[in-house]
Design a protein around this motif. Structure first.
Motif, PDB file in Angstrom:
ATOM      1  N   PHE A   1       1.521  -2.682   2.885  1.00  0.00           N
ATOM      2  CA  PHE A   1       0.992  -1.722   3.873  1.00  0.00           C
ATOM      3  C   PHE A   1      -0.339  -1.099   3.462  1.00  0.00           C
ATOM      4  O   PHE A   1      -0.763  -0.106   4.034  1.00  0.00           O
ATOM      5  CB  PHE A   1       1.997  -0.595   4.133  1.00  0.00           C
ATOM      6  N   LYS A   2      -1.016  -1.675   2.484  1.00  0.00           N
ATOM      7  CA  LYS A   2      -2.269  -1.053   2.056  1.00  0.00           C
ATOM      8  C   LYS A   2      -3.381  -1.342   3.052  1.00  0.00           C
ATOM      9  O   LYS A   2      -4.132  -0.469   3.434  1.00  0.00           O
ATOM     10  CB  LYS A   2      -2.678  -1.581   0.681  1.00  0.00           C
ATOM     11  N   MET A   3      -3.510  -2.598   3.461  1.00  0.00           N
ATOM     12  CA  MET A   3      -4.617  -2.947   4.350  1.00  0.00           C
ATOM     13  C   MET A   3      -4.276  -4.249   5.055  1.00  0.00           C
ATOM     14  O   MET A   3      -3.543  -5.072   4.522  1.00  0.00           O
ATOM     15  CB  MET A   3      -5.902  -3.108   3.518  1.00  0.00           C
ATOM     16  N   ARG A   4      -4.796  -4.396   6.267  1.00  0.00           N
ATOM     17  CA  ARG A   4      -4.584  -5.647   6.990  1.00  0.00           C
ATOM     18  C   ARG A   4      -5.520  -6.698   6.421  1.00  0.00           C
ATOM     19  O   ARG A   4      -6.682  -6.402   6.113  1.00  0.00           O
ATOM     20  CB  ARG A   4      -4.866  -5.441   8.476  1.00  0.00           C
TER      21      ARG A   4
END
Ligand code: SF4
Ligand code: SF4
Ligand code: SF4
Ligand code: SF4
Ligand code: FES
Lengths: 566, 177
Positions: free
Chosen positions: A240-243
């Motif tokens: 869930f840090k970055m797409r």
């Protein structure tokens, strides 16, 4: 046509009628890929055994017909051999190239097969894409777009399976998303040699699990996340840090050991989010150790040095460099280089050593246990670079006791240390206090606080250069993110020091250093630009007698003498 | 070379000016008696037609669950890059199955061009351009709507999907054997 044209050991295979020359036995998926035809697949992986369970790669297969009675080739009316296609489809990944094999990769039957497989895979698949870390690089998403119906005929309740399962310290599992391709299982068995994953139950209830009492915790566990074609396995660190579609990737090298795994560093707006392996069939195949993926944390690490220092005061890089030059003009200079510097920096250090008539040039050795796969005993990425640039001529030792003795005897009065913690390398604080220390660091070490001048440098993710791995393969790494505003590129800093000491110009960019390096010596004919991404094997025979620490690992056999010397 | 246009000389009536004054005043008096067309803004507000694209807002579902799962598709699609999202993980037990929610969600209204792409792309129907059309502030910072403000502006939409609730119920019923 059926005659072999050349005696080069290659055979002809026909992909959608297009002739391809290939080695006998090559996987048909690879043969098709070589002419730009994609055979969609999930379970096939070029570096794992073939299991043939996803059925996405179905193709039509045919061979030139032969009359059963006479053995004569059956011909079409125009005299060309008649191709007899099998009535049913075959899996591409389980088919190896054979002479005159014919393959259809986009016939109606093949397309229908793919659509059918996709519909079945999606029947129970959750609508998780908005919260799934794989979205954007998910094979199922991609093939659902190209081969899916765009709607669902499945009106029954979808299967419920365990979600948000912690498989190990670094890997999360979502069983509903798993398409049961078994890549992760095969990876654990065949590459990581830590057989902890398996399927339980049957049919649509099949569930991937860890064996009871076990965890997926080996140092290669995150490779399963990379090869999982869907978002069933995700990385706890990246979760869930970055797409992924925001990330740009830059080619780099794993600095953790002398194996020199090829990596991609993924960053957005100057912040690194993850490191993944980059395929190099001569070095790391498509794998890398988990430990190497954490190195990016150095960039924003707690002890990161944001600016240069002279004594206690923060100073600009140019003031710090001027101060460093002043100190290095003195007598009795010793140099502590690093096996983690690039070849270019070591070349500059070598020049500084010559200019200052250094009374000692050291490297700090780092040795640990190897695992026979992609972690070697030598924890310095570039000891061979130091050897080949002539900075050192014997293997580094872990302790700087020799330097300590020279400090005690008063022979050494100034120490230039690059990216090394002298306290950790065995010098006492008293010994360091006796000398004037110029320290190039990225992090604040125990010895950094004792230095007269500290030049804040860059981590490997913030600069470019080359390193030489255990095979004497020189490989490039590139800058992925900019460094802190107060830091200065190590090569620029070293070149400035050298230019001021020698009062002659010295190249301060990687490309210009290579203009000099490529002129003669072991790097003759090479330039930074001409080194390909997979690296160039250099001739390391001059160092054959040195007792290198590395043992056997993937794609590496130590030299016999070295093994005997152990 | 200058071009000289000769103007037609005024005739007698025109020279009098009276017909023009009469015509002008008749318009004035007609308007005085006709129904009003203007509005006493801001005390009075115009009715907003359906489908109007006002300020983008975040909405909650009828049970008060924040619908956005921070998939960042709107951030990606937004042409002027007005949206910034920092994704986060849901901690509270009740909605643990949704897993993701935005930690921070900013829309810079100085950048937004009210195109509605974010609303169109959102897979969770969480972002809506609603009726609010006037945004003002004294500083640039004030013109950035943060997550709190966006939910305040957005309120609750009465849709009945309950996608995640249904998933949770299925999970609890459990059809695995
Ligand atoms: S695995 Fe792929 S298709 Fe499935 S939810 Fe994740 S992104 Fe979507
Ligand atoms: S978890 Fe991923 S790699 Fe493993 S079997 Fe399932 S889909 Fe394949
Ligand atoms: S309305 Fe258009 S410009 Fe404004 S936030 Fe949405 S996508 Fe961006
Ligand atoms: S597209 Fe919708 S769900 Fe995704 S981040 Fe934007 S508002 Fe949230
Ligand atoms: S790729 Fe051939 S069956 Fe899966």
């Amino acid at each position: 046509m059926s005659e072999e044209k050349k005696d080069d050991g290659l055979i002809s295979v026909f992909i959608d009628g297009q002739e391809v020359r290939t080695k006998p036995g090559t996987n048909i998926i690879e043969v098709a890929a070589s002419v730009g035809k994609e055979i969609p697949h999930y379970c096939y992986h070029p570096k794992l055994s073939v299991s043939g369970n996803c059925r996405m790669c179905l193709i039509e297969l045919g061979m030139p017909g032969r009359d059963r009675a006479t053995g004569e080739p059956i011909l079409n009316e125009d005299g060309s051999p008649k191709i007899m296609f099998f009535p049913g489809p075959a899996i591409g990944c389980g088919t190896n190239a054979a002479p005159n094999m014919h393959v259809k990769t986009d016939s109606d039957m093949v397309k229908e097969c793919r659509e059918g497989v996709t519909e079945f895979l999606l029947a129970n698949h959750p609508l998780d894409c908005p919260i799934c870390d794989q979205a954007g690089e998910c094979r199922l998403q991609e093939f659902s777009t190209s081969h899916g119906a765009g709607y669902s005929r499945f009106v029954e309740q979808k299967n419920v399976k365990p979600k948000r399962t912690r498989l190990g310290p670094r890997v999360m599992l979502d069983d509903e998303r798993c398409i049961l391709c078994s890549r992760c299982i095969r990876f654990c068995q065949e590459v990581a040699d830590d057989d902890v994953l398996g399927f339980t139950d049957r049919g649509s209830y099949s569930t991937l699990t860890c064996f009871p009492g076990k965890q997926l915790e080996n140092n290669y566990s995150l490779n399963t996340v990379d090869i999982c074609p869907v978002g069933a396995l995700t990385s706890t660190d990246f979760r869930f840090k970055m797409r992924v579609w925001f990330l740009k990737h830059v080619k780099s090298i794993d600095f953790e050991t002398s194996v020199g795994c090829n990596t991609d560093v993924w960053a957005r707006e100057g912040k690194i989010y993850r490191i993944t392996p980059r395929r190099n069939d001569e070095v790391n195949d498509t794998w890398m150790p988990d430990s190497g993926r954490e190195l990016y944390k150095l960039v924003d690490g707690e002890n990161r040095l944001p600016h240069c220092k002279a004594g206690e005061a923060n100073v600009s890089a140019s003031d710090a460099l001027a101060k460093a030059v002043e100190l290095l003009k003195g007598e009795g200079v010793a140099i502590v280089g690093s096996g983690r510097c690039s070849v270019e920096e070591q070349y500059a250090l070598k020049a500084i050593a010559e200019t200052t008539k250094a009374v000692g040039v050291y490297l700090v050795g780092r040795y640990g246990d190897d695992d026979g796969i992609l972690v070697s005993r030598d924890r310095n990425a570039n000891v061979r670079g130091a050897l080949m640039t002539g900075l050192i001529n014997s293997l580094p030792e872990e302790s700087l006791s020799d330097l300590g003795a020279k400090i005690d005897s008063g022979e050494v009065k100034v120490v230039l240390s690059v990216k090394e913690d002298l306290v950790a390398a065995g010098l006492s604080k008293d010994q360091i206090a006796k000398v004037k220390l110029v320290s190039f660091d990225t992090q604040r070490y125990a010895s950094t606080d004792l230095a007269g001048v500290v030049i804040a440098g860059l981590t490997p993710f913030e600069r470019s250069g080359t390193v030489i791995n255990q095979q004497f393969r020189i490989q490039k790494f590139h800058k992925a993110v900019p460094g802190p505003a107060g830091a200065v590129d190590d090569l620029v800093a070293l070149a400035t020091v050298q230019a001021n000491l020698s009062e002659e110009s010295f190249p301060s960019t990687v490309a210009s250093v290579w203009k000099q390096l490529g002129e003669s010596g072991p790097f003759e004919g090479l330039s930074f630009k001409s080194i390909p991404d997979e690296g160039v094997l250099l001739d390391g025979s001059a160092f054959g007698a040195l007792p290198f620490a590395e043992g056997k690992s993937l794609h590496f056999e130590p030299k016999q003498e070295a093994v005997a010397a152990e | 070379m200058a071009i000289v246009l000769k103007r037609k000389p005024l005739n007698f009536l025109e020279k009098l000016y009276l017909p023009q004054i009469v015509a002008g005043l008749s318009t004035t008096f007609k308007r005085m008696l006709a129904p009003k067309e203007t509005m006493e803004y801001p005390e009075e507000r115009p009715p907003i037609p359906k489908g109007y694209r006002g300020v983008p807002t975040l909405v909650k579902d009828p049970e008060g669950r924040e619908k956005c799962v921070s998939c960042q598709l709107c951030e990606f699609v937004c042409p002027p890059k007005a949206i910034r999202i920092i994704p986060g993980e849901i901690q509270d037990e009740e909605h643990a199955n949704v897993e993701k929610a935005p930690k921070e969600f900013d829309i810079d209204m100085l950048r937004c061009i009210y195109c509605g792409m974010c609303e169109e792309v959102c897979p969770e129907e969480a972002i809506w351009l609603q009726n609010q059309y006037s945004m003002s502030g004294y500083s640039r910072e004030e013109m950035v709507n943060n997550k709190e403000k966006l939910y305040e502006l957005g309120g609750t939409l009465p849709d009945q999907h309950f996608k995640w609730k249904k998933k949770k119920e299925a999970e609890e019923a459990g059809n695995a054997h």
